[in-house]
Write a protein that holds these residues in place. Structure first.
Motif, PDB file in Angstrom:
ATOM      1  N   PRO A 112       0.852  -1.253  -0.005  1.00 58.66           N
ATOM      2  CA  PRO A 112       0.069  -0.025   0.038  1.00 58.66           C
ATOM      3  C   PRO A 112       0.955   1.164  -0.123  1.00 58.66           C
ATOM      4  O   PRO A 112       0.372   2.446  -0.480  1.00 58.66           O
ATOM      5  CB  PRO A 112      -0.643  -0.225   1.342  1.00 58.66           C
ATOM      6  CG  PRO A 112      -0.098  -1.009   2.103  1.00 58.66           C
ATOM      7  CD  PRO A 112       0.671  -1.926   1.316  1.00 58.66           C
ATOM      8  N   GLN A 113       2.014   1.134   0.273  1.00 60.75           N
ATOM      9  CA  GLN A 113       3.005   2.453   0.493  1.00 60.75           C
ATOM     10  C   GLN A 113       3.422   3.035  -0.768  1.00 60.75           C
ATOM     11  O   GLN A 113       3.700   4.210  -0.947  1.00 60.75           O
ATOM     12  CB  GLN A 113       4.231   2.212   1.392  1.00 60.75           C
ATOM     13  CG  GLN A 113       5.226   1.032   0.957  1.00 60.75           C
ATOM     14  CD  GLN A 113       4.711  -0.205   1.392  1.00 60.75           C
ATOM     15  OE1 GLN A 113       3.757  -0.467   1.600  1.00 60.75           O
ATOM     16  NE2 GLN A 113       5.784  -1.197   1.605  1.00 60.75           N
ATOM     17  N   VAL A 114       3.049   2.234  -1.900  1.00 64.78           N
ATOM     18  CA  VAL A 114       3.312   2.703  -3.494  1.00 64.78           C
ATOM     19  C   VAL A 114       2.234   3.804  -3.674  1.00 64.78           C
ATOM     20  O   VAL A 114       2.244   4.479  -4.583  1.00 64.78           O
ATOM     21  CB  VAL A 114       3.431   1.733  -4.334  1.00 64.78           C
ATOM     22  CG1 VAL A 114       4.623   0.881  -3.961  1.00 64.78           C
ATOM     23  CG2 VAL A 114       2.241   0.719  -4.429  1.00 64.78           C
ATOM     24  N   LEU A 115       0.939   3.674  -3.004  1.00 62.68           N
ATOM     25  CA  LEU A 115      -0.184   4.647  -3.250  1.00 62.68           C
ATOM     26  C   LEU A 115       0.133   5.986  -2.836  1.00 62.68           C
ATOM     27  O   LEU A 115       0.496   6.252  -1.636  1.00 62.68           O
ATOM     28  CB  LEU A 115      -1.284   4.123  -2.803  1.00 62.68           C
ATOM     29  CG  LEU A 115      -1.768   2.686  -3.587  1.00 62.68           C
ATOM     30  CD1 LEU A 115      -2.903   2.103  -2.673  1.00 62.68           C
ATOM     31  CD2 LEU A 115      -2.014   2.965  -4.942  1.00 62.68           C
ATOM     32  N   GLU A 116      -0.195   7.112  -3.543  1.00 66.69           N
ATOM     33  CA  GLU A 116      -0.078   8.361  -2.983  1.00 66.69           C
ATOM     34  C   GLU A 116      -1.170   8.702  -2.220  1.00 66.69           C
ATOM     35  O   GLU A 116      -2.501   8.098  -2.447  1.00 66.69           O
ATOM     36  CB  GLU A 116       0.108   9.249  -4.385  1.00 66.69           C
ATOM     37  CG  GLU A 116       1.458   9.061  -4.770  1.00 66.69           C
ATOM     38  CD  GLU A 116       1.494   9.709  -6.241  1.00 66.69           C
ATOM     39  OE1 GLU A 116       0.681  10.587  -6.639  1.00 66.69           O
ATOM     40  OE2 GLU A 116       2.523   9.272  -7.069  1.00 66.69           O
ATOM     41  N   PRO A 117      -1.251   9.922  -1.580  1.00 68.72           N
ATOM     42  CA  PRO A 117      -2.229  10.216  -0.310  1.00 68.72           C
ATOM     43  C   PRO A 117      -3.441  10.343  -0.850  1.00 68.72           C
ATOM     44  O   PRO A 117      -4.589  10.232  -0.241  1.00 68.72           O
ATOM     45  CB  PRO A 117      -1.640  11.434   0.469  1.00 68.72           C
ATOM     46  CG  PRO A 117      -0.095  11.452   0.051  1.00 68.72           C
ATOM     47  CD  PRO A 117       0.111  10.698  -1.280  1.00 68.72           C
ATOM     48  N   GLY A 118      -3.439  10.861  -2.291  1.00 68.70           N
ATOM     49  CA  GLY A 118      -4.956  10.903  -2.810  1.00 68.70           C
ATOM     50  C   GLY A 118      -5.968   9.921  -3.163  1.00 68.70           C
ATOM     51  O   GLY A 118      -6.845   9.726  -3.580  1.00 68.70           O
ATOM     52  N   VAL A 119      -5.035   8.610  -3.009  1.00 75.05           N
ATOM     53  CA  VAL A 119      -5.673   7.425  -3.401  1.00 75.05           C
ATOM     54  C   VAL A 119      -6.190   6.747  -1.779  1.00 75.05           C
ATOM     55  O   VAL A 119      -5.648   6.634  -0.948  1.00 75.05           O
ATOM     56  CB  VAL A 119      -4.870   6.297  -3.924  1.00 75.05           C
ATOM     57  CG1 VAL A 119      -5.691   4.929  -4.402  1.00 75.05           C
ATOM     58  CG2 VAL A 119      -4.143   6.923  -5.285  1.00 75.05           C
ATOM     59  N   HIS A 120      -7.534   6.478  -1.900  1.00 76.66           N
ATOM     60  CA  HIS A 120      -8.290   5.959  -0.754  1.00 76.66           C
ATOM     61  C   HIS A 120      -8.253   4.257  -0.740  1.00 76.66           C
ATOM     62  O   HIS A 120      -8.713   3.811  -1.306  1.00 76.66           O
ATOM     63  CB  HIS A 120      -9.533   6.468  -0.591  1.00 76.66           C
ATOM     64  CG  HIS A 120      -9.820   7.868  -0.626  1.00 76.66           C
ATOM     65  ND1 HIS A 120      -9.524   8.686   0.307  1.00 76.66           N
ATOM     66  CD2 HIS A 120     -10.123   8.940  -1.655  1.00 76.66           C
ATOM     67  CE1 HIS A 120      -9.762   9.867   0.121  1.00 76.66           C
ATOM     68  NE2 HIS A 120     -10.226  10.022  -1.221  1.00 76.66           N
ATOM     69  N   PHE A 121      -7.305   3.836   0.165  1.00 71.11           N
ATOM     70  CA  PHE A 121      -7.091   2.590   0.238  1.00 71.11           C
ATOM     71  C   PHE A 121      -7.888   1.598   1.029  1.00 71.11           C
ATOM     72  O   PHE A 121      -7.834   2.265   2.122  1.00 71.11           O
ATOM     73  CB  PHE A 121      -5.450   2.263   0.281  1.00 71.11           C
ATOM     74  CG  PHE A 121      -4.956   0.811   0.166  1.00 71.11           C
ATOM     75  CD1 PHE A 121      -5.380   0.107  -0.824  1.00 71.11           C
ATOM     76  CD2 PHE A 121      -4.875   0.079   1.326  1.00 71.11           C
ATOM     77  CE1 PHE A 121      -5.086  -1.316  -1.097  1.00 71.11           C
ATOM     78  CE2 PHE A 121      -4.483  -1.307   1.458  1.00 71.11           C
ATOM     79  CZ  PHE A 121      -4.658  -1.882   0.199  1.00 71.11           C
TER      80      PHE A 121
END
Ligand code: NAD
Length: 308
Positions: free
Chosen positions: A38-47
């Motif tokens: 999950p750390q590859v996702l930027e803050p704008g993505v709601h994971f």
């Protein structure tokens, strides 16, 4: 627009999710983290961590979504030969679960990440969408079954479906599992280490290597393009490269002293793969922009694992 991306923490899913979030879209990502991070996702993505077979979770995540990208899958051809039941459960069962949840919530469109692997060995190259599939592995069978499922039940339930048959995607962030790593990041890592690059068979087998940003551009276009409902569309570079040449280009890009060896005992897999991308050009205005030499350089520059 509002998007849900399954497999969002994976190589292609995260590239797509980050791109869409940067463009100002609302992006939800679902992934069970069996391979993704999950750390590859930027803050704008709601994971959300979860399984694509978890329909209650899907119902929640699908609220107000305009388009779903379905990328969650088990992705290793050799592993699928060992565990076909698992591949069927995730790649086929997960697709059907997602379609049922989409029907329940009333979603308009889904873009499925299918694979060029469904073609298998074919005399006629480049490969066109009309050629009869000849899958050679449970992975390829599962992708073909997923295509048939989305198209068939999508038509019955009024959900627009587009299956993108992605060829050999590569680029920064591609996973490098210890067993059966994909060829591009494996060659890059071995080259950077000045280690040994083992080429399967005689390296004469060809693949169509397509840079991740080009795949993302095709996926983005598929969310809104008109007159594509029910289609399968090839997404490749349109060029075929032998694995031997890939090894040479990797050596040139890295200036490596690695030792390139050929293991004739290992089967080379499908002998030729080259995508005919005419349909993608016509329907998605798809223009792959990054050639293999440049793509290898970009992977080296942008992926911290390949810094010398
Ligand atoms: P990847 O393994 O990096 O991404 C797949 C993601 O799905 C992973 O993050 C994994 O954790 C997740 N996942 C697996 N099982 C799940 C489940 N049950 N529930 C929720 N999430 C689950 O692989 P990728 O290369 O990014 O591939 C993405 C998609 O594109 C896959 O569907 C793959 O079949 C397809 N594809 C990829 C390529 C390629 O060259 N990379 C080529 C053709 C097709």
């Amino acid at each position: 627009m509002n998007f849900l991306i399954t497999g969002a923490a994976g190589f292609l899913g995260s590239a797509l999710a980050n791109h869409l979030a940067r463009e100002g879209h609302q992006v939800r990502g679902l992934d069970d983290l069996s391979a993704g991070e999950p750390q590859v996702l930027e803050p704008g993505v709601h994971f959300t961590r979860g399984d694509v077979n978890d329909r209650p979770k899907l119902w929640t995540l699908l609220q107000d979504v305009d388009c779903v990208y379905h990328l969650a899958a088990r992705v290793s051809v050799p592993e699928s030969i060992l565990y076909p039941r698992e591949y069927n459960a995730v790649n086929v069962g997960g697709t059907v679960s997602l379609m049922e949840a989409m029907r329940d919530v009333g979603i308009r469109r889904v873009v499925l990440a299918s694979s060029g692997a469904i073609y298998g060995d074919q005399e006629v190259q480049p490969l066109s969408e009309g050629q009869a599939p000849k899958p050679r592995s449970p992975y390829a069978v599962s992708k073909l079954a997923a295509e048939y499922y989305v198209r068939t039940i999508g038509a019955l339930w009024g959900i627009e479906t587009i299956s993108l048959r992605i060829f050999n995607a590569y680029g920064p962030g591609q996973h490098l599992p210890p067993a059966h790593p994909p060829v591009v990041p494996y060659f890059l890592r071995q080259a950077i280490r000045n280690g040994t690059i083992v080429v399967h068979h005689d390296g004469g087998q060809t693949r169509d290597f397509v840079y991740v940003d080009d795949v993302v551009s095709a996926m983005v276009a598929a969310s809104t393009a008109p007159t594509i409902n029910g289609l399968v569309i090839n997404i490749g570079s349109g060029y075929e490269t032998t694995v031997r040449d890939l090894a040479r280009l990797t050596m040139e890009a890295t200036g490596s002293q690695a030792n390139v060896v050929y293991n004739q005992q290992v089967e080379g897999g499908v002998s030729r793969m080259c995508a005919n991308i005419t349909l993608a050009q016509k329907k998605l205005n798809y223009k792959p922009a990054i050639g293999l030499k440049q793509g290898l350089r970009l992977a080296l520059e942008r992926d911290p694992r390949f810094k010398g």
